[in-house]
Every structure is written in structure tokens, then in C-alpha cells.
Design a protein around this motif. Structure first.
Motif, PDB file in Angstrom:
ATOM      1  N   VAL A 180       0.947  -1.184   0.127  1.00 25.31           N
ATOM      2  CA  VAL A 180      -0.011   0.006  -0.147  1.00 25.31           C
ATOM      3  C   VAL A 180       0.801   1.220   0.119  1.00 25.31           C
ATOM      4  CG1 VAL A 180      -1.660   1.271   1.449  1.00 25.31           C
ATOM      5  CG2 VAL A 180      -1.919  -1.248   1.103  1.00 25.31           C
ATOM      6  N   VAL A 181       0.695   2.306  -1.159  1.00 23.99           N
ATOM      7  CA  VAL A 181       1.131   3.437  -1.130  1.00 23.99           C
ATOM      8  C   VAL A 181       0.216   4.459  -0.653  1.00 23.99           C
ATOM      9  CG1 VAL A 181       2.587   4.763  -2.332  1.00 23.99           C
ATOM     10  CG2 VAL A 181       3.055   2.391  -2.587  1.00 23.99           C
ATOM     11  N   LEU A 182       0.774   5.507   0.359  1.00 26.55           N
ATOM     12  CA  LEU A 182      -0.169   6.548   0.427  1.00 26.55           C
ATOM     13  C   LEU A 182       0.718   7.777   0.290  1.00 26.55           C
ATOM     14  CD1 LEU A 182      -2.505   7.947   2.131  1.00 26.55           C
ATOM     15  CD2 LEU A 182      -1.392   7.689   4.413  1.00 26.55           C
ATOM     16  N   LEU A 183       0.107   8.675  -0.806  1.00 28.26           N
ATOM     17  CA  LEU A 183       0.711   9.968  -0.919  1.00 28.26           C
ATOM     18  C   LEU A 183       0.191  11.047  -0.478  1.00 28.26           C
ATOM     19  CD1 LEU A 183       0.874   9.227  -5.006  1.00 28.26           C
ATOM     20  CD2 LEU A 183       2.515   8.699  -3.141  1.00 28.26           C
TER      21      LEU A 183
ATOM     22  N   TYR B 154      -4.334  10.425   8.647  1.00 28.37           N
ATOM     23  CA  TYR B 154      -4.430   9.882   7.499  1.00 28.37           C
ATOM     24  C   TYR B 154      -4.390   8.395   7.560  1.00 28.37           C
ATOM     25  CZ  TYR B 154      -3.659  14.662   5.989  1.00 28.37           C
ATOM     26  OH  TYR B 154      -3.922  16.124   5.788  1.00 28.37           O
ATOM     27  N   LEU B 155      -3.258   7.952   8.321  1.00 26.05           N
ATOM     28  CA  LEU B 155      -3.082   6.480   8.337  1.00 26.05           C
ATOM     29  C   LEU B 155      -4.426   5.793   9.011  1.00 26.05           C
ATOM     30  CD1 LEU B 155       0.152   6.761   7.611  1.00 26.05           C
ATOM     31  CD2 LEU B 155       0.440   5.162   9.394  1.00 26.05           C
ATOM     32  N   LYS B 156      -4.805   6.359   9.874  1.00 28.19           N
ATOM     33  CA  LYS B 156      -6.118   5.839  10.652  1.00 28.19           C
ATOM     34  C   LYS B 156      -7.230   5.858   9.747  1.00 28.19           C
ATOM     35  CE  LYS B 156      -5.266   7.230  15.280  1.00 28.19           C
ATOM     36  NZ  LYS B 156      -5.486   8.441  16.458  1.00 28.19           N
ATOM     37  N   GLU B 157      -7.388   6.884   9.054  1.00 26.75           N
ATOM     38  CA  GLU B 157      -8.386   6.847   7.942  1.00 26.75           C
ATOM     39  C   GLU B 157      -8.403   5.819   6.972  1.00 26.75           C
ATOM     40  OE1 GLU B 157      -9.786  10.153   4.589  1.00 26.75           O
ATOM     41  OE2 GLU B 157      -8.883  11.055   6.267  1.00 26.75           O
ATOM     42  N   TYR B 158      -7.332   5.390   6.384  1.00 24.44           N
ATOM     43  CA  TYR B 158      -7.143   4.420   5.479  1.00 24.44           C
ATOM     44  C   TYR B 158      -6.556   2.906   6.040  1.00 24.44           C
ATOM     45  CZ  TYR B 158      -7.482   8.013   1.897  1.00 24.44           C
ATOM     46  OH  TYR B 158      -8.044   9.010   1.196  1.00 24.44           O
ATOM     47  N   HIS B 159      -6.920   2.837   7.357  1.00 22.36           N
ATOM     48  CA  HIS B 159      -6.584   1.730   8.087  1.00 22.36           C
ATOM     49  C   HIS B 159      -5.239   1.142   7.848  1.00 22.36           C
ATOM     50  CE1 HIS B 159     -10.794   1.709   8.903  1.00 22.36           C
ATOM     51  NE2 HIS B 159     -11.081   1.797   7.613  1.00 22.36           N
ATOM     52  N   ILE B 160      -4.136   1.992   7.843  1.00 18.85           N
ATOM     53  CA  ILE B 160      -2.996   1.586   7.636  1.00 18.85           C
ATOM     54  C   ILE B 160      -2.063   1.514   8.982  1.00 18.85           C
ATOM     55  CG2 ILE B 160      -0.436   2.253   6.684  1.00 18.85           C
ATOM     56  CD1 ILE B 160      -2.434   3.551   4.331  1.00 18.85           C
TER      57      ILE B 160
ATOM     58  N   ILE C 170       4.836   6.842  13.421  1.00 20.87           N
ATOM     59  CA  ILE C 170       4.133   5.939  12.464  1.00 20.87           C
ATOM     60  C   ILE C 170       5.191   5.043  11.954  1.00 20.87           C
ATOM     61  CG2 ILE C 170       2.206   7.648  11.831  1.00 20.87           C
ATOM     62  CD1 ILE C 170       4.025   7.814   9.199  1.00 20.87           C
ATOM     63  N   LEU C 171       6.365   5.208  12.134  1.00 16.68           N
ATOM     64  CA  LEU C 171       7.549   4.270  11.516  1.00 16.68           C
ATOM     65  C   LEU C 171       7.435   2.953  12.190  1.00 16.68           C
ATOM     66  CD1 LEU C 171      10.300   6.433  10.223  1.00 16.68           C
ATOM     67  CD2 LEU C 171       9.172   4.952   9.018  1.00 16.68           C
ATOM     68  N   LYS C 172       7.439   1.988  11.681  1.00 13.01           N
ATOM     69  CA  LYS C 172       7.744   0.665  12.549  1.00 13.01           C
ATOM     70  C   LYS C 172       9.335   0.606  13.001  1.00 13.01           C
ATOM     71  CE  LYS C 172       8.078  -3.168  10.552  1.00 13.01           C
ATOM     72  NZ  LYS C 172       8.019  -4.673   9.766  1.00 13.01           N
ATOM     73  N   LYS C 173       9.506  -0.278  13.854  1.00 16.81           N
ATOM     74  CA  LYS C 173      10.754  -0.319  14.429  1.00 16.81           C
ATOM     75  C   LYS C 173      11.851  -0.473  13.585  1.00 16.81           C
ATOM     76  CE  LYS C 173      12.507  -3.043  18.112  1.00 16.81           C
ATOM     77  NZ  LYS C 173      12.187  -4.586  18.913  1.00 16.81           N
ATOM     78  N   GLU C 174      12.166  -0.955  12.542  1.00  7.93           N
ATOM     79  CA  GLU C 174      13.213  -1.076  11.683  1.00  7.93           C
ATOM     80  C   GLU C 174      12.955   0.205  10.493  1.00  7.93           C
ATOM     81  OE1 GLU C 174      11.866  -4.167  12.279  1.00  7.93           O
ATOM     82  OE2 GLU C 174      13.131  -4.589  13.857  1.00  7.93           O
ATOM     83  N   GLY C 175      11.749   0.730  10.750  1.00 10.10           N
ATOM     84  CA  GLY C 175      11.441   1.676   9.585  1.00 10.10           C
ATOM     85  C   GLY C 175      12.475   2.772   9.243  1.00 10.10           C
ATOM     86  N   GLN C 176      12.547   3.545   7.908  1.00  5.46           N
ATOM     87  CA  GLN C 176      13.426   4.288   7.781  1.00  5.46           C
ATOM     88  C   GLN C 176      12.848   5.600   6.993  1.00  5.46           C
ATOM     89  OE1 GLN C 176      16.585   3.466   4.916  1.00  5.46           O
ATOM     90  NE2 GLN C 176      17.069   1.570   6.317  1.00  5.46           N
ATOM     91  N   PHE C 177      13.203   6.695   7.373  1.00  7.48           N
ATOM     92  CA  PHE C 177      12.633   7.991   6.937  1.00  7.48           C
ATOM     93  C   PHE C 177      13.549   8.327   5.624  1.00  7.48           C
ATOM     94  CE2 PHE C 177      12.953  12.869   7.142  1.00  7.48           C
ATOM     95  CZ  PHE C 177      11.579  13.046   6.551  1.00  7.48           C
ATOM     96  N   ILE C 178      13.047   8.566   4.564  1.00  7.31           N
ATOM     97  CA  ILE C 178      14.231   8.971   3.537  1.00  7.31           C
ATOM     98  C   ILE C 178      13.891  10.455   2.955  1.00  7.31           C
ATOM     99  CG2 ILE C 178      15.244   8.383   1.399  1.00  7.31           C
ATOM    100  CD1 ILE C 178      14.485   5.422   2.019  1.00  7.31           C
ATOM    101  N   THR C 179      14.712  11.326   3.222  1.00  2.00           N
ATOM    102  CA  THR C 179      14.456  12.682   2.417  1.00  2.00           C
ATOM    103  C   THR C 179      15.620  13.133   1.780  1.00  2.00           C
ATOM    104  OG1 THR C 179      13.543  14.850   3.296  1.00  2.00           O
ATOM    105  CG2 THR C 179      15.160  13.963   4.574  1.00  2.00           C
ATOM    106  N   PHE C 180      15.404  14.208   0.983  1.00  3.53           N
ATOM    107  CA  PHE C 180      16.432  14.873   0.483  1.00  3.53           C
ATOM    108  C   PHE C 180      16.545  16.297   0.588  1.00  3.53           C
ATOM    109  CE2 PHE C 180      13.406  16.182  -2.838  1.00  3.53           C
ATOM    110  CZ  PHE C 180      13.925  16.935  -3.537  1.00  3.53           C
TER     111      PHE C 180
END
Length: 195
Positions: free
Chosen positions: A66-69, A103-109, A139-149
Motif C-alpha cells: 500500500v502506498v499513501l501519497l 491519514y493512516l487511521k483513515e485508510y486503516h494503515i 508512524i514508522l515501524k521499529k526498523e522503519g526508515q525516513f528518507i528525505t532529500f
């Protein structure tokens, strides 16, 4: 056409668009190179703009992912809705990344494996940036990553308030050249933020 729209939106909304031209395909490749597409179930993208990074995500993802934009700019939102209307498991929100928890709650993510961001933290108000980054850690899971530029390393110290590990890579084949920050949290930070 995409470049003209981007340039126009930059002129009208310079603080939130943050660039004169869309990101290059080289930068898009660097943004997604650390993503484990086989295992990722939920990917969130902040500020997709005209969808340069989104195209890479959809090309490489598992079809069940699932991809949420989340796009704050109305013109870009309309463009994205049209562009990705045939894609399954893609949700597009016209709103601010500050409200990502809702938004995550709204889309059940339940969580995000990865959050990709094209937001210009150097030009966003500090209070907005703080809220976005704090909610991203939630919202990130334990091993999750935030990737930005970013176009400079100026905001690296600011982002380090939320992520204890940041790997930085430069992509010179972009106008202007950009730095990609791969950010993750240590166990201690997760406990601190109650993630």
C-alpha cells in the motif's frame, strides 16, 4: 508540461514547493535504493509533487504494498489523482504531512515501513517541520526508515533530534545537486517517543 507546472507552482508557492524543477531520475533512484521492496507493506510519501519518486516506488513495489501519497498543493494533487488513477493500493490525500497519524487511521494503515519525503524542510516553518518529523517517528515501524532529500546539509542537525542514525549520500546529477538522508531510530529513541 510537467516542468512548466512545477515552475509555476514554485513561483506561486516557493516555501512549500521548494524547487524550480522536478527531481531527476538519478535522484529518484538514490531515494529508493535502500528500500526493501519485497518486504515493505506500507510506504508513505510526503510531497510527491509531479510523482517522480512515486513512479519509482510503483515500478519496484510488490503489487500488494500500500502506498499513501500526501500532497498539500492542490494542482499537484489533481495531477497525481489523474496520473495514478489506475494503480491499485495507492491512496492520495490533499493535505499536510503534519496530519499523517490521522491519514493512516483513515485508510486503516497500521504503520509505515518507509516514509519518503520531498518536503523542503529548509523553507518550511519550524513548527510545521517539528510536527511532521515527530509524527513520522510515531508512524514508522521499529526498523522503519525516513528518507528525505535536501539541497544542503543545513537541516541535518535539526533532523537528528528525531533520528539517531542518518546516512548521507550526494546526487550531483540533479538540478541543483541534492543530499539524500536515510534516517532511522535507535531503540532508545523509539521508547522516548512512545513508538
Amino acid at each position: 508540461m510537467r516542468r512548466l507546472l512545477f515552475l509555476f507552482q514554485y513561483i506561486v508557492n516557493p516555501r512549500t514547493v521548494g524547487a524550480i524543477l522536478p527531481s531527476s531520475k538519478f535522484l529518484a533512484d538514490k531515494m529508493v535504493e535502500k528500500i526493501n521492496f519485497r518486504n515493505a507493506q506500507y510506504i508513505v510519501e510526503y510531497g510527491p509533487g509531479t510523482g517522480v519518486f512515486t513512479e519509482k516506488l510503483l515500478e519496484k513495489r510488490n503489487p500488494k504494498t500500500v502506498v499513501l501519497l500526501v500532497e498539500n498543493n492542490k494542482e499537484f494533487y489533481i495531477l497525481l489523482k489523474e496520473k495514478f488513477k489506475r494503480e491499485k493500493n495507492v491512496f492520495i490525500v490533499n493535505g499536510s504531512a503534519e496530519n499523517i497519524v490521522n491519514y493512516l487511521k483513515e485508510y486503516h494503515i497500521p504503520y509505515a515501513d518507509y516514509v519518503i519525503s520531498g518536503l523542503p524542510f529548509a523553507s518550511l516553518p519550524k513548527t510545521v517541520s517539528l510536527k511532521i518529523l515527530l509524527n513520522t517517528t510515531k508512524i514508522l515501524k521499529k526498523e522503519g526508515q525516513f528518507i528525505t532529500f535536501q539541497y544542503t546539509k543545513f537541516k541535518k542537525t535539526f533532523i537528528e533530534q528525531f533520528f539517531t542514525k542518518i546516512d548521507v549520500k550526494r546526487e550531483i546529477r540533479n538540478l541543483p545537486p541534492a543530499y539524500v538522508f536515510n534516517c532511522s531510530m535507535s531503540q532508545n529513541m523509539e521508547e522516548y517517543y512512545g513508538v
